[in-house]
Design a protein around this motif. Structure first.
Motif, short mmCIF file in Angstrom:
data_model
loop_
_atom_site.label_atom_id
_atom_site.label_comp_id
_atom_site.label_asym_id
_atom_site.label_seq_id
_atom_site.Cartn_x
_atom_site.Cartn_y
_atom_site.Cartn_z
N VAL A 1 0.86 -1.19 0.00
CA VAL A 1 0.00 0.00 0.00
C VAL A 1 0.90 1.23 0.00
CG1 VAL A 1 -1.77 1.31 1.24
CG2 VAL A 1 -1.81 -1.20 1.27
N SER A 2 0.74 2.07 -1.01
CA SER A 2 1.56 3.29 -1.08
C SER A 2 0.66 4.51 -1.09
CB SER A 2 2.45 3.27 -2.33
OG SER A 2 1.68 3.08 -3.49
N ASP A 3 1.07 5.53 -0.36
CA ASP A 3 0.33 6.80 -0.27
C ASP A 3 1.38 7.89 -0.08
OD1 ASP A 3 -1.46 8.83 0.06
OD2 ASP A 3 -2.25 8.15 1.99
N TYR A 4 1.99 8.30 -1.20
CA TYR A 4 3.17 9.14 -1.14
C TYR A 4 2.86 10.59 -0.76
CZ TYR A 4 5.47 5.33 -3.64
OH TYR A 4 5.96 4.11 -4.02
N ARG A 5 3.82 11.21 -0.10
CA ARG A 5 3.86 12.65 0.14
C ARG A 5 5.10 13.19 -0.58
NH1 ARG A 5 0.14 10.33 2.31
NH2 ARG A 5 -1.04 11.07 4.12
N LEU A 6 5.24 14.49 -0.66
CA LEU A 6 6.36 15.08 -1.39
C LEU A 6 7.70 14.63 -0.82
CD1 LEU A 6 7.26 17.09 -3.59
CD2 LEU A 6 7.16 18.90 -1.86
N ASP A 7 7.76 14.45 0.50
CA ASP A 7 9.04 14.11 1.13
C ASP A 7 9.19 12.62 1.42
OD1 ASP A 7 7.09 13.98 3.05
OD2 ASP A 7 8.21 15.09 4.58
N THR A 8 8.31 11.79 0.84
CA THR A 8 8.40 10.35 1.07
C THR A 8 9.65 9.78 0.41
OG1 THR A 8 5.99 10.14 1.12
CG2 THR A 8 7.25 8.13 0.72
N ILE A 9 10.42 9.01 1.17
CA ILE A 9 11.57 8.30 0.62
C ILE A 9 11.04 7.03 -0.05
CG2 ILE A 9 13.71 7.11 1.13
CD1 ILE A 9 14.02 8.99 3.55
N ARG A 10 11.27 6.88 -1.35
CA ARG A 10 10.67 5.76 -2.05
C ARG A 10 11.57 5.26 -3.17
NH1 ARG A 10 7.70 10.47 -3.63
NH2 ARG A 10 7.48 10.72 -5.88
N SER A 11 11.36 4.00 -3.52
CA SER A 11 12.07 3.38 -4.62
C SER A 11 11.47 3.85 -5.95
CB SER A 11 11.95 1.86 -4.49
OG SER A 11 12.39 1.24 -5.68
N ASN A 12 12.21 3.67 -7.02
CA ASN A 12 11.67 3.99 -8.33
C ASN A 12 10.97 2.78 -8.95
OD1 ASN A 12 13.84 2.42 -8.96
ND2 ASN A 12 14.78 3.86 -10.40
N ARG A 13 10.76 1.75 -8.14
CA ARG A 13 10.02 0.57 -8.59
C ARG A 13 8.75 0.40 -7.74
NH1 ARG A 13 13.01 -2.84 -11.82
NH2 ARG A 13 15.23 -2.36 -11.96
N VAL A 14 7.70 -0.08 -8.34
CA VAL A 14 6.47 -0.34 -7.61
C VAL A 14 6.47 -1.74 -6.99
CG1 VAL A 14 3.95 -0.57 -7.82
CG2 VAL A 14 5.14 1.26 -9.03
N TRP A 15 6.93 -2.73 -7.76
CA TRP A 15 6.88 -4.12 -7.27
C TRP A 15 8.28 -4.64 -7.01
CZ3 TRP A 15 2.12 -4.70 -6.06
CH2 TRP A 15 1.11 -4.15 -6.84
#
Length: 209
Positions: free
Chosen positions: A195-209
């Motif tokens: 479950v993803s619910d990003y904010r501007l400052d969310t640290i995240r991968s460039n992959r979904v799966w």
């Protein structure tokens, strides 16, 4: 994981019950502890004025039904909640709305159980199962948006929503989109679905799966 499946319809053999039963099977097949309850066994009274109806001796809610049992003994200990409901006038059934309304009695500053309820109602995985007689896609959008906001406010993850179409008892199994299998799958993968619910400052991968 403990999964609580809550049926909001007083019709215990209706289409939303078919979805709930599929979710029971799915959660059980994944090895989770599953409990299935019907709201009409627990919730009979609507939210009242807490300034007037709290018991003066201990400030507990004075509404005399089994809501406290549902909330404190079943919802709070569960890691996941799945709500099964028919669509009523383009929204959730009043008894289910009352479940959320009456959270105020247990989360407000005047509530004796505030700290425990607030800390334990958060961080749950949530699924929603909706039976609806209309195939019009907009029919369920309002209630889905409401669940999106409720889960965000409660700091829960809305894992998925399944909508099935049917009117007469059991007709939902004929829906060619396969909502019964989808309800089973949602419950089976409730704790493993990202479950993803990003904010501007969310640290995240460039992959979904």
């Amino acid at each position: 994981m403990k999964t609580l499946i809550i049926s909001a319809s007083p019709r215990h053999d209706g289409n939303s019950h078919v979805l709930a039963h599929a979710a029971v099977d799915g959660a059980g097949s994944a090895g989770h502890t599953v409990e299935h309850v019907f709201l009409d066994d627990y919730v009979q009274l609507m939210l009242d004025n807490c300034r007037r109806c709290r018991r003066p001796e201990d400030q507990q809610c004075s509404l005399d039904d089994r809501y406290a049992e549902l909330l404190l003994d079943k919802m709070l200990p569960a890691a996941g909640l799945i709500y099964a409901m028919p669509l009523y006038f383009y929204g959730m059934p009043g008894r289910l709305k009352t479940v959320f309304d009456r959270l105020f009695c247990y989360t407000s500053d005047s509530a004796p159980q505030q700290d425990s309820v607030v800390s334990n109602i958060m961080d749950k995985k949530v699924g929603v199962l909706i039976s609806c007689e209309e195939t019009y896609v907009g029919a369920t959008q309002g209630v889905i948006a409401q669940f999106q906001e409720l889960t965000r406010y409660l700091n829960q993850d809305l894992v998925g929503v399944v909508v099935g179409h049917g009117n007469t008892r059991g007709e939902i199994v004929q829906d060619p989109r396969g909502p019964v299998a989808a309800a089973r799958g949602l419950a089976e993968r409730l704790y493993t679905t990202p479950v993803s619910d990003y904010r501007l400052d969310t640290i995240r991968s460039n992959r979904v799966w």
